[in-house]
Design an enzyme around this catalytic site. Structure first.
Site, short mmCIF file in Angstrom:
data_model
loop_
_atom_site.label_atom_id
_atom_site.label_comp_id
_atom_site.label_asym_id
_atom_site.label_seq_id
_atom_site.Cartn_x
_atom_site.Cartn_y
_atom_site.Cartn_z
N ARG A 13 0.68 -0.97 -0.25
CA ARG A 13 -0.21 0.33 0.38
C ARG A 13 0.83 1.30 0.09
O ARG A 13 0.84 1.91 -0.72
CB ARG A 13 -1.12 0.01 1.03
CG ARG A 13 -1.95 0.93 1.15
CD ARG A 13 -1.97 2.51 1.42
NE ARG A 13 -1.30 2.44 3.06
CZ ARG A 13 -0.76 3.33 3.17
NH1 ARG A 13 -0.77 4.41 3.33
NH2 ARG A 13 -0.23 3.33 4.34
N ASP A 14 1.54 1.41 1.33
CA ASP A 14 2.63 2.84 0.81
C ASP A 14 3.67 2.44 0.46
O ASP A 14 3.72 3.87 -0.38
CB ASP A 14 2.68 2.77 2.51
CG ASP A 14 3.12 4.92 2.83
OD1 ASP A 14 3.08 5.03 1.73
OD2 ASP A 14 3.55 4.86 4.51
N HIS A 234 4.78 4.17 12.75
CA HIS A 234 4.81 4.37 11.44
C HIS A 234 5.90 4.86 11.19
O HIS A 234 5.48 6.17 10.77
CB HIS A 234 3.06 4.33 11.01
CG HIS A 234 3.30 4.68 9.32
ND1 HIS A 234 3.06 3.78 8.79
CD2 HIS A 234 3.50 5.33 8.41
CE1 HIS A 234 2.89 3.67 7.12
NE2 HIS A 234 3.64 5.43 7.28
N HIS A 236 8.77 7.24 8.16
CA HIS A 236 9.01 7.21 7.10
C HIS A 236 10.91 7.18 7.78
O HIS A 236 11.30 8.16 8.38
CB HIS A 236 8.64 7.94 5.91
CG HIS A 236 7.60 7.65 5.73
ND1 HIS A 236 7.09 7.26 4.17
CD2 HIS A 236 5.99 7.71 6.63
CE1 HIS A 236 5.87 6.79 4.45
NE2 HIS A 236 5.65 6.62 5.55
N CYS A 267 4.01 8.97 1.25
CA CYS A 267 2.10 8.92 0.51
C CYS A 267 2.25 10.39 -1.04
O CYS A 267 3.46 11.57 -0.74
CB CYS A 267 2.05 9.98 1.21
SG CYS A 267 0.40 10.57 0.98
N ASN A 280 9.27 4.49 3.38
CA ASN A 280 9.22 3.62 4.71
C ASN A 280 10.75 3.54 5.19
O ASN A 280 11.18 3.44 4.60
CB ASN A 280 7.87 3.27 5.23
CG ASN A 280 6.75 3.79 4.36
OD1 ASN A 280 6.29 3.82 2.86
ND2 ASN A 280 6.26 3.56 5.40
#
Ligand code: HMG
Ligand code: MG
Length: 329
Positions: A13-14, A234, A236, A267, A280
């Protein structure tokens, strides 16, 4: 006994949402399979967001169908490992998409008997500008959309994760006050999320700023939220400091982290001209850091390295993958 730390890989996803091209669904399915095989606790597989906003993930239903098929035929996955599969949903329409996938899912549930998508994630921000750019609404407007999403998800037996983005800094507004993050956390809890995930969207965190932010959130939400199932960090890794931040967070009792294998990620709505949003923390570095700090995970590092190869093959346009053909469509 060493304490267990929960590892979620968000690369499908990310990671893939930030690729300039769209990766073919079959490649995404392979990546998810490799991550499950590596033993992560949870895989964030895709997003049910507007395909106009994030065309890279417009094939979420197809990817989940492929993952379900893989789980059914190999007997791996949920049944054996109890891995949780999740997806982002920004609104009721997104939840509808996720529930449709669950209704159509083929493949074995194994011993767990749960739905294919076991968790959906709503996402808010601690910066008004980022909230507008990422989700086309103010922080309060966006959180108001979550009420029916949370009720619908719970009604269908799903857990709900509540992300807060830009917990350290916003690409448009700069530094974010820890107190603002704490207030958004409170609002997400009031709307009914089961867990919080604190996102350093642009990787601006240092052990000092991450520590201060965690302290403010803990004061607001209380220590009852401070366990592996309810509080996740979370990170990065823009400045290569994410691993230090993991160590800091472990010291403060955080027991759940997100990473993206091969360090994919970022993102698209956090990118500014000339500077693409950073990846990330790689799940490889995350797991190594957690193990070195004396904690255990369910992850096999050698198998994780293989999943990273799959990921690199996908974003390189198919180079180094078994098919040899281009992965992009
Ligand atoms: P909007 O344009 O205000 O939505 O976008 P709308 O309700 O006005 O609908 C506009 C159109 O989108 C309509 O279609 C809807 O049907 C469609 P049209 O009538 O024009 O053909 N639509 C949808 N289609 C599919 N699935 C849906 C959906 N919703 C509406 N769920 C919206 C508002 C929230 C939908 C939009 O802004 C959006 O999709 N944003 C997602 C952005 C995104 O995915 N960003 C990346 C994830 S966040 C992140 O990466 C940070 C994180 O990693 C943590 C961190 O690092 O900090 C999580
Ligand atoms: Mg992110």
């Amino acid at each position: 006994v060493a304490e267990r730390v929960r590892i979620t890989d968000v690369s499908p996803r990310d990671g893939l949402q930030n690729e300039p091209g769209v990766i073919a669904a079959a490649g995404k399915v392979r990546l998810v399979g490799a991550l499950i095989e590596a033993g992560v606790d949870e895989v964030e597989v895709s997003s049910f967001v507007s395909p106009k906003w994030v065309p890279q993930l417009g094939d979420a239903a197809e990817v989940f169908a492929g993952v379900a098929e893989g789980l059914g035929s190999s007997g791996a996955g949920r049944g054996r490992r109890g891995v949780v599969l999740s997806a982002l949903v920004p609104n009721e329409k997104g939840l509808e998409g996720a529930l449709k996938v669950n209704a159509a899912a083929v493949g074995g549930d194994g011993a767990r008997g749960g739905p294919l998508i076991g968790k959906v994630s709503v996402f808010a921000a601690a910066s008004e500008t980022f909230s507008q750019k990422n989700t086309n609404g103010s922080i309060d407007e966006v959180i108001a959309r979550f009420g029916p999403v949370v009720r619908g998800a719970h009604g269908a037996g799903l857990r709900v994760r509540g992300y807060i983005s830009t917990v350290i800094a916003c690409p448009f507004e700069g530094a974010i006050e820890p107190g603002v993050v704490a207030r958004v956390a409170r609002k997400l809890i009031e709307v009914g999320v089961d867990e919080l995930d604190l996102g350093d969207t642009i990787g601006a965190g240092t052990p000092g700023s991450v520590g201060a932010m965690l302290e403010a959130v803990r004061r607001e939400v209380g220590s009852a939220w401070w366990d592996a199932e309810r509080m996740t960090l979370h990170l990065h890794d823009t400045f290569g400091r994410a691993a230090e931040c993991v160590v800091e967070a472990l010291g403060r009792g955080v027991r759940s982290f997100d990473g993206a294998v091969a360090g994919l990620g970022g993102c698209p709505y956090a990118s500014v001209p000339g500077r693409r949003a950073p990846g990330n923390i790689s799940t490889e570095v995350l797991v190594r850091t957690v193990h070195a700090a004396g904690y255990v995970t369910g992850v096999d590092e050698a198998k994780l390295a293989r999943a990273a190869e799959v990921a690199r093959g996908l974003v390189a346009g198919g180079g180094g993958t078994a098919s040899g053909a281009g992965e992009r469509v």
